[in-house]
Scaffold this active site. Structure first.
Site, short mmCIF file in Angstrom:
data_model
loop_
_atom_site.label_atom_id
_atom_site.label_comp_id
_atom_site.label_asym_id
_atom_site.label_seq_id
_atom_site.Cartn_x
_atom_site.Cartn_y
_atom_site.Cartn_z
N HIS A 154 17.80 29.62 28.07
CA HIS A 154 17.70 28.69 29.19
C HIS A 154 19.02 28.72 29.92
O HIS A 154 20.73 28.64 29.24
CB HIS A 154 18.13 27.87 28.87
CG HIS A 154 18.22 26.29 29.66
ND1 HIS A 154 18.59 25.05 29.95
CD2 HIS A 154 18.06 26.33 30.93
CE1 HIS A 154 18.68 24.02 30.17
NE2 HIS A 154 18.72 25.45 31.38
N GLU A 170 21.11 28.40 26.81
CA GLU A 170 20.67 28.35 25.06
C GLU A 170 19.52 28.72 24.62
O GLU A 170 19.06 29.28 25.76
CB GLU A 170 19.95 26.80 25.40
CG GLU A 170 20.76 25.59 25.24
CD GLU A 170 20.16 24.09 25.57
OE1 GLU A 170 20.05 23.49 24.88
OE2 GLU A 170 19.41 24.28 26.88
N ASN A 176 19.74 19.04 28.02
CA ASN A 176 19.41 18.75 28.84
C ASN A 176 18.61 17.18 27.89
O ASN A 176 17.97 16.05 28.75
CB ASN A 176 18.23 18.70 29.72
CG ASN A 176 19.57 19.68 30.42
OD1 ASN A 176 20.26 19.69 31.00
ND2 ASN A 176 17.60 21.11 31.28
#
Length: 715
Positions: free
Chosen positions: A446, A458, A496
């Protein structure tokens, strides 16, 4: 004829941190403290004693300081951080070097950073290999140079160059150091050793009768102009540093180099340095420093070996795919980019080319370098072109069915053993992996936009992935110069998932009476570069809207849901890209203006729900915002999505703008105390027991008198 003889008759089985050997009339002091020759107590004592020895020995006419290995001195010994100081302290060592009655030469290679550069500044002459890096990076740890750097560098470089070196924390090249007056000679023959080069230079200086040349005896040129420069720098720094302590103290110390005698300037530098040591910002920055080194220690690294990655592919040429491609190209990797049709791949090529055109325009890249980089870039519409790559990164539209379709195609064409990575921000990577016949090869990478600039990566670890794929991802992150964090699979992973929760807290605050502009201002006042509604406008409100619609079917019917953002999206107000969001962006402006129509929509939503707005102070806004962040962070830990609190801290410092000097949300929680945060959560839970329910882990830590740092197992 020169002769080599030990300068000391004593011998030891273990090598000393500093050894001295007489080469003719030059006493060579060699630092040996692997891996980076950090300034441990033994190194400081060895340097001090070497100068004492040189002054006392009539046969010694000069001193040469060199280091073994690839580094001169990389700075302080991090093993001594937080420990009581052991004499001699570095300012005394540097003063002793400078006070030597015989010329002292320092020959630098590799890194000469922090205290390492201060040692060199205390020498009378300095030469350095071309590849060396020179810097005073203390500001990045909430500190400032404390061994004469603020007093000697301005005398050599001028106040502007010296202050900028310290304020940026970034190293400069030896060529820049020569130009600035910091270095006397650049050595471009890398086949020679520091000993060979240093001895030849020192002997030449002796033959020429070169005197002892102490930086402390120099004066800053044109004091009036220097002070005017510092005034301007101080004003600019106060705006940029957003409440940081050490940058303005650096400027105050540099001002002393202009206005005060050297000894008084050194005394002031020491007082300011000790004030930085006592600052809570230093604790936050030191935590961030160590956390970035600990975060790569993951379970999979204990026994697995990374797979070789010599060629990569990126599926998707949008903003994110192009940024990932640039990051890989910048790391020297050949990159294949795949798009669905000729028009889409042309846009992808344009995105990539635009980045390099910008670097050329800024003078940071030559046309030849751009051409050489793009020669490793292969755009295509054919999946067959990825058949021989070692790693593929999918960066297509955030839709699970679309991504599954891509992975089925990759499964069909990629060679056995190729790593298949998805750049999804939220979606279930276990489900994506299940769409292939090789789930052991599938991992999440990510990236954060713009992917060629943002440091965070990530690394999302699904259930069936091989350990060697995980360590391959960490090795790729290192090559891409990213800061990797291991995350488990859930909706939103670490960053997130927590973001969604504290953004809800901001939405609740807005509906309850605080304007989006008051909330953004409070968050910026804490040290964030942007508030949550500015971030929404920058990212695009439609992205969050799509995620909310995707989650609607599974949303708890008891959960509070604020529809203000939906009302804006229904009008096509998606933020900067549409010229309107929570803010107005007239004529494509990057900085938004408050919008009375948005406030009217907020009022209408309050009225529709029968909410009587109430006022919130900035402190009340921050209390709720950060409590939501910390509480969800505790749940992420308990669920095993993050291995340790420090993983959450690194994620938020590098990916979400959390102020680095506060260390990260979990470090910040430890700083203010977990008990007060838990008390706030319990009080807020009386208003909304579902949203504000305290995390069981947080309750447990408070009951046991522990903090989050107690969960950061190091080693």
């Amino acid at each position: 004829m020169a002769h080599d003889a030990p300068a000391s008759a004593s011998a030891s089985a273990a090598p000393s941190a500093v050894t001295t050997v007489l080469h003719g009339s030059v006493l060579v002091a060699t630092i040996h403290n692997p891996p980076v020759n950090a300034l441990s107590a033994a190194v400081r004592r060895g340097l001090f004693d070497a100068i004492e020895q040189a002054d006392a020995a009539p046969e010694v006419q000069a001193v040469l300081i060199v280091s073994e290995g690839k580094t001169f001195i990389a700075g302080a010994d991090i093993r001594e951080f937080g420990q009581p100081p052991v004499p001699p302290v570095l300012p005394d060592v540097c003063q002793r070097i400078e006070s030597c009655t015989k010329p002292v030469v320092a020959c630098l290679q590799g890194a000469a950073l922090g205290g390492g550069l201060e040692v060199a500044l205390a020498a009378h002459y300095r030469l350095a290999f071309a590849a060396a890096r020179l810097g005073l990076p203390e500001v990045e740890l909430g500190l400032m140079p404390g061994a004469g750097g603020t007093q000697r560098a301005p005398r050599l470089m001028g106040v502007k160059a010296a202050a900028e070196l310290m304020l940026s924390g970034k190293p400069i090249s030896v060529a820049a150091g020569v130009k600035a007056g910091l270095i006397d000679l650049l050595v471009d023959d890398e086949t020679l050793s520091p000993l060979e080069v240093g001895l030849a230079y020192t002997q030449a200086r002796l033959a020429q009768g070169a005197p002892v040349r102490r930086v402390r005896d120099m004066a800053v040129a044109d004091p009036a102009a220097a002070l005017a420069t510092l005034d301007a720098l101080a004003e600019d720094t106060a705006k940029k540093s957003r409440g940081l302590v050490s940058p303005l103290k650096i400027i105050e110390a540099v001002r002393a180099a202009v206005e005060l005698p050297f000894a008084e300037g050194m005394a002031l530098e020491r007082r300011l340095f000790l004030a930085c040591i006592d600052s809570p910002q230093r604790a936050g920055l030191i935590h961030a420093f160590f956390a970035e080194r600990e975060v790569v220690k993951v379970p999979e690294a204990r026994g697995a070996t990374p797979r070789p990655v010599a060629r990569v592919a990126v599926i998707g040429g949008g903003t994110m795919g192009a940024g990932i491609a640039v990051a890989a190209l910048d790391a020297g990797l050949p990159v294949v980019m795949v798009e669905r049709d000729d028009e889409a791949i042309a846009r992808g090529v344009a995105h990539v080319t635009k980045v390099y055109d910008g670097l050329v325009a800024k003078g940071r890249l030559t046309e030849a370098q751009k051409a050489a980089t793009l020669a490793r870039f292969t755009p295509t519409t054919r999946y067959a072109e990825v058949a021989d790559v070692d790693l593929v990164i999918e960066a297509v539209f955030e839709d699970l069915d679309v991504k599954k379709a891509v992975f089925r195609q990759l499964d069909a064409v990629c060679k056995p053993g190729a790593v298949l990575a998805t750049n999804t921000s939220y979606l279930d990577i276990d489900a994506i992996a299940a769409a292939t016949g090789r789930p052991q090869d599938v991992i999440g990478l990510h990236f954060f936009s713009p992917a060629n600039i943002m440091k965070l990566l990530e690394i999302v670890v699904p259930a069936r992935v091989g350990a060697d794929v995980v360590v391959t991802a960490f090795e790729l992150a290192r090559r891409l110069k990213k800061v990797p964090v291991r995350a488990g699979v859930c909706d939103g992973f670490i960053g997130n998932r927590i973001l969604a929760t504290y953004k809800q807290a901001a939405d609740h605050l807005m509906e309850d009476g605080a304007s989006p502009y008051e909330i953004d201002a409070a968050v910026r006042g804490f040290g964030y570069p942007m508030g949550p509604f500015q971030v929404t406008d920058l990212a695009g409100g439609d992205i969050g809207w799509a995620a909310r619609k995707r989650r609607a079917a599974t949303r708890d019917p008891r959960a509070r849901y604020v529809e203000i953002a939906d009302r804006l999206c229904e009008r096509g107000w998606f933020g900067q890209k549409t010229g309107r969001g929570f803010y107005r962006y007239p004529q494509g402006a990057r900085t938004g203006q408050p919008d009375p129509e948005v406030l009217a929509i907020v009022d209408a939503e309050r009225n529709r729900k029968g909410i009587t707005p109430r006022a919130f102070t900035p402190e009340q806004i921050l209390s709720r915002y950060l409590a939501a962040m910390v509480n969800e962070g505790a749940k992420v830990l308990a669920d095993g999505i993050a291995l340790r609190p420090l993983d959450i801290d690194v994620t938020f410092v590098h990916g979400y703008g959390f102020p680095r000097h506060r260390g990260g949300p979990m470090k910040y929680a430890d700083t203010v105390g977990l008990a007060p945060i838990l008390a706030d959560l319990r009080r807020l839970a009386e208003e909304d027991p579902l949203f504000w329910q305290p995390a069981p882990l947080l309750e447990q830590l408070v009951a046991e008198g522990r903090n989050f740092d107690s969960l950061n197992l190091r080693g």
